[in-house]
Design a protein around this motif. Structure first.
Motif, PDB file in Angstrom:
ATOM      1  N   ASN A 186      14.851  86.022  72.798  1.00  0.00           N
ATOM      2  CA  ASN A 186      15.178  86.927  71.698  1.00  0.00           C
ATOM      3  C   ASN A 186      16.640  87.346  71.788  1.00  0.00           C
ATOM      4  OD1 ASN A 186      15.419  89.308  73.416  1.00  0.00           O
ATOM      5  ND2 ASN A 186      13.185  89.307  73.539  1.00  0.00           N
ATOM      6  N   ASP A 217       8.372  79.548  73.098  1.00  0.00           N
ATOM      7  CA  ASP A 217       8.808  80.761  72.420  1.00  0.00           C
ATOM      8  C   ASP A 217       8.796  81.911  73.428  1.00  0.00           C
ATOM      9  OD1 ASP A 217       9.395  82.867  70.795  1.00  0.00           O
ATOM     10  OD2 ASP A 217       7.563  82.771  69.604  1.00  0.00           O
ATOM     11  N   TYR A 218       9.969  82.329  73.827  1.00  0.00           N
ATOM     12  CA  TYR A 218      10.100  83.395  74.822  1.00  0.00           C
ATOM     13  C   TYR A 218      10.659  84.661  74.182  1.00  0.00           C
ATOM     14  CZ  TYR A 218      10.685  85.098  79.636  1.00  0.00           C
ATOM     15  OH  TYR A 218      10.578  85.798  80.807  1.00  0.00           O
ATOM     16  N   SER A 219      10.490  84.772  72.858  1.00  0.00           N
ATOM     17  CA  SER A 219      11.020  85.944  72.164  1.00  0.00           C
ATOM     18  C   SER A 219      10.304  87.219  72.598  1.00  0.00           C
ATOM     19  CB  SER A 219      10.908  85.757  70.651  1.00  0.00           C
ATOM     20  OG  SER A 219       9.573  85.492  70.276  1.00  0.00           O
ATOM     21  N   ASN A 220       9.012  87.102  72.934  1.00  0.00           N
ATOM     22  CA  ASN A 220       8.275  88.237  73.474  1.00  0.00           C
ATOM     23  C   ASN A 220       8.270  88.101  74.992  1.00  0.00           C
ATOM     24  OD1 ASN A 220       6.633  90.390  74.012  1.00  0.00           O
ATOM     25  ND2 ASN A 220       4.777  89.486  73.146  1.00  0.00           N
ATOM     26  N   ASP A 221       9.318  88.618  75.636  1.00  0.00           N
ATOM     27  CA  ASP A 221       9.527  88.391  77.069  1.00  0.00           C
ATOM     28  C   ASP A 221       9.043  89.539  77.948  1.00  0.00           C
ATOM     29  OD1 ASP A 221      11.386  90.314  76.517  1.00  0.00           O
ATOM     30  OD2 ASP A 221      13.137  89.131  77.073  1.00  0.00           O
ATOM     31  N   HIS A 236       9.597  92.833  77.432  1.00  0.00           N
ATOM     32  CA  HIS A 236      10.481  93.991  77.450  1.00  0.00           C
ATOM     33  C   HIS A 236      10.581  94.616  76.055  1.00  0.00           C
ATOM     34  CE1 HIS A 236      11.688  92.016  81.177  1.00  0.00           C
ATOM     35  NE2 HIS A 236      12.247  93.144  81.549  1.00  0.00           N
ATOM     36  N   ILE A 237      10.884  95.875  76.020  1.00  0.00           N
ATOM     37  CA  ILE A 237      11.177  96.566  74.771  1.00  0.00           C
ATOM     38  C   ILE A 237      12.559  97.198  74.876  1.00  0.00           C
ATOM     39  CG2 ILE A 237       8.749  97.032  74.237  1.00  0.00           C
ATOM     40  CD1 ILE A 237       9.169  99.882  75.293  1.00  0.00           C
ATOM     41  N   ARG A 271      17.037  97.545  77.810  1.00  0.00           N
ATOM     42  CA  ARG A 271      15.806  96.770  77.973  1.00  0.00           C
ATOM     43  C   ARG A 271      14.931  97.443  79.036  1.00  0.00           C
ATOM     44  NH1 ARG A 271      15.086  91.545  76.885  1.00  0.00           N
ATOM     45  NH2 ARG A 271      14.493  91.011  78.996  1.00  0.00           N
ATOM     46  N   LYS A 285       7.775  96.343  79.696  1.00  0.00           N
ATOM     47  CA  LYS A 285       6.558  96.945  79.167  1.00  0.00           C
ATOM     48  C   LYS A 285       5.594  97.247  80.305  1.00  0.00           C
ATOM     49  CE  LYS A 285       6.673  94.483  74.745  1.00  0.00           C
ATOM     50  NZ  LYS A 285       5.987  93.483  73.909  1.00  0.00           N
TER      51      LYS A 285
END
Length: 209
Positions: free
Chosen positions: A161, A192-196, A198-199, A205, A208
């Motif tokens: 991301n 797809d590593y966009s949801n890695d 972390h927020i 960063r 989660k």
């Protein structure tokens, strides 16, 4: 860092090099698998931190070089890992022979092609760079991709991301895992590593829970 080092599949007594060492995080993580570590950093503050981190982790600093990597002579090694400076042009003293054509490139692409020259055949590598290097713009990325594919099998591409370097930057990046090989018999796994995990909170960063 953990993901990229794990992708190298480092065996005991194999060598790992990072020519853009920074504070040494890649090599320190790699020290869990081997003690043959090669690093190079030309910024005095970062080199000082890297050397301090090596000492704190009881690691040998003999091959942690304070130098511009394009002026440093390296031996061949088993694995390379890179988070090269983005959009930074680096000169060299022209004493090192250019076998792979890395002098034809600029910015982060120059670092990657340069390091291929020092990777053993069959060795693995992993780097993270801006996604624009893998887009469909012929004038920008085609020559780089052709050179990379000339020498390497691309094993995995992680699409990250645009918050992976928050709060320092918001650059869209990819992680590329490859093997130096001329077989050209490979399949590339796209991840797809966009949801890695972390927020972003207060522009930082946070992992989660």
């Amino acid at each position: 860092v953990e993901l990229m080092v794990r992708e190298l599949d480092i065996k005991k007594d194999e060598s790992v090099a990072d020519c853009c060492t920074g504070t040494g995080s890649f090599l320190i993580e790699a020290s869990k698998y081997t003690d043959k570590l090669i690093g190079c950093e030309d910024k005095e503050d970062l080199y000082t931190i890297a050397k301090s981190n090596f000492i704190l982790h009881d690691l040998n600093t003999d091959k942690l070089y304070y130098n511009n990597c394009f002026n440093q002579k390296f031996e061949m090694y088993d694995h390379i890992i890179l988070n090269p400076p983005f959009s930074l042009n680096c000169g060299d003293n022209e004493e090192i022979k250019d076998i792979y054509g890395w002098r034809n490139f600029k910015e982060e692409r120059k670092f990657i092609i340069y390091q291929l020259q020092h990777l053993k055949n069959g060795g693995t590598g992993c780097f993270i760079i801006p996604r624009k290097n893998f887009n469909n713009s012929p004038c920008y990325s085609l020559k780089f991709k052709k050179t990379l594919l000339k020498y390497c099998d691309i094993l995995k591409i992680y699409n990250c991301n645009n918050k992976v370097f928050k709060p320092i930057a918001s650059t869209k990046c990819i992680i590329c895992v490859f093997r130096k090989s001329k077989t050209k018999k490979f399949k590339t796994e796209i991840i797809d590593y966009s949801n890695d995990g972390h927020i972003i909170k207060n522009n930082k960063r946070i992992k989660k829970r």
